[in-house]
Design a protein around this motif. Structure first.
Motif, PDB file in Angstrom:
ATOM      1  N   GLU A 156       0.827  -1.196   0.000  1.00 28.64           N
ATOM      2  CA  GLU A 156       0.000   0.000   0.000  1.00 28.64           C
ATOM      3  C   GLU A 156       0.871   1.259   0.000  1.00 28.64           C
ATOM      4  N   GLU A 157       1.965   1.225   0.769  1.00 28.03           N
ATOM      5  CA  GLU A 157       2.879   2.365   0.818  1.00 28.03           C
ATOM      6  C   GLU A 157       3.554   2.591  -0.525  1.00 28.03           C
ATOM      7  N   ILE A 158       3.893   1.540  -1.231  1.00 33.31           N
ATOM      8  CA  ILE A 158       4.524   1.668  -2.551  1.00 33.31           C
ATOM      9  C   ILE A 158       3.565   2.329  -3.526  1.00 33.31           C
ATOM     10  N   VAL A 159       2.314   1.855  -3.525  1.00 36.90           N
ATOM     11  CA  VAL A 159       1.309   2.442  -4.413  1.00 36.90           C
ATOM     12  C   VAL A 159       1.092   3.907  -4.072  1.00 36.90           C
ATOM     13  N   ARG A 160       0.993   4.188  -2.761  1.00 35.19           N
ATOM     14  CA  ARG A 160       0.789   5.558  -2.321  1.00 35.19           C
ATOM     15  C   ARG A 160       2.002   6.424  -2.681  1.00 35.19           C
ATOM     16  N   GLY A 161       3.215   5.869  -2.553  1.00 37.20           N
ATOM     17  CA  GLY A 161       4.434   6.606  -2.898  1.00 37.20           C
ATOM     18  C   GLY A 161       4.495   6.937  -4.386  1.00 37.20           C
ATOM     19  N   ILE A 162       4.084   5.973  -5.231  1.00 37.67           N
ATOM     20  CA  ILE A 162       4.050   6.219  -6.685  1.00 37.67           C
ATOM     21  C   ILE A 162       3.038   7.297  -7.009  1.00 37.67           C
ATOM     22  N   ALA A 163       1.873   7.238  -6.351  1.00 37.83           N
ATOM     23  CA  ALA A 163       0.836   8.240  -6.600  1.00 37.83           C
ATOM     24  C   ALA A 163       1.314   9.633  -6.192  1.00 37.83           C
TER      25      ALA A 163
END
Length: 195
Positions: free
Chosen positions: A47-54
């Protein structure tokens, strides 16, 4: 579950919206932070990776939007005469260098055309001289060998002169294309850029 950004996803911006990229300090780059991480499980990591990419994509779009706004504002102020024209000194130097180079090549083109005209006259004179020597060799049996040799020499010079004339014509054509097409198109593009 917390839906807001955590400390790893925020940035500290110095100078506000008008600041440079040098003032951006990504907090995710700080290692060994003493602050507790909210979710340490494997699902939270994805979830953090997705949020970081966003967040990264949002920052890119934000920077693009700010840059576009600044450029548009400058362009509008230039068009309405409220601001001074933005000048790239290096580009202006290169444009002036191109104009000077074009003037020099125009001079070379003019001289090459004069050379072509004079050399064409020389080749025609050599051809006429060769014909005259051939005619004299027919009419003067006592000097037939000398006139024949001179006639052959003039015809050979004429033949080689025509070859050289073809090369000079190609050179003139190439310089003409460079000056009157390539450089002229570039300067027209510059003129459109300036208006």
């Amino acid at each position: 579950m917390v839906s807001g950004p955590n400390l790893n996803e925020t940035s500290i911006v110095s100078g506000g919206y008008g600041g440079t990229a040098e003032g951006i300090i990504p907090t995710g780059a700080i290692k060994g932070s003493a602050l507790p991480q909210p979710h340490a499980g494997p699902a939270a990591g994805g979830e953090e990776i997705v949020r970081g990419i966003a967040v990264e994509k949002f920052d890119i779009v934000k920077k693009w939007g700010i840059n576009t706004y600044k450029c548009t504002k400058q362009l509008i102020s230039e068009r309405f005469g409220r601001g001074s024209r933005t000048v790239d000194l290096e580009l202006e130097t290169q444009i002036e260098l191109l104009r000077e180079t074009k003037r020099k090549y125009e001079c070379v083109l003019q001289l090459a055309r004069a050379l072509t005209n004079h050399f064409y006259s020389l080749v025609q004179t050599q051809h006429a001289l060769g014909d005259a020597f051939a005619d004299l060799s027919q009419k003067s049996p006592e000097l037939q060998e000398e006139f024949g040799y001179n006639a052959e020499t003039q015809k050979l010079l004429c033949k080689n002169g025509e070859t050289l004339l073809g090369a000079v014509n190609f050179f003139v054509s190439s310089i003409n294309t460079l000056v009157n097409k390539t450089m002229e198109d570039t300067l027209m593009t510059v003129k459109q850029y300036e208006t």
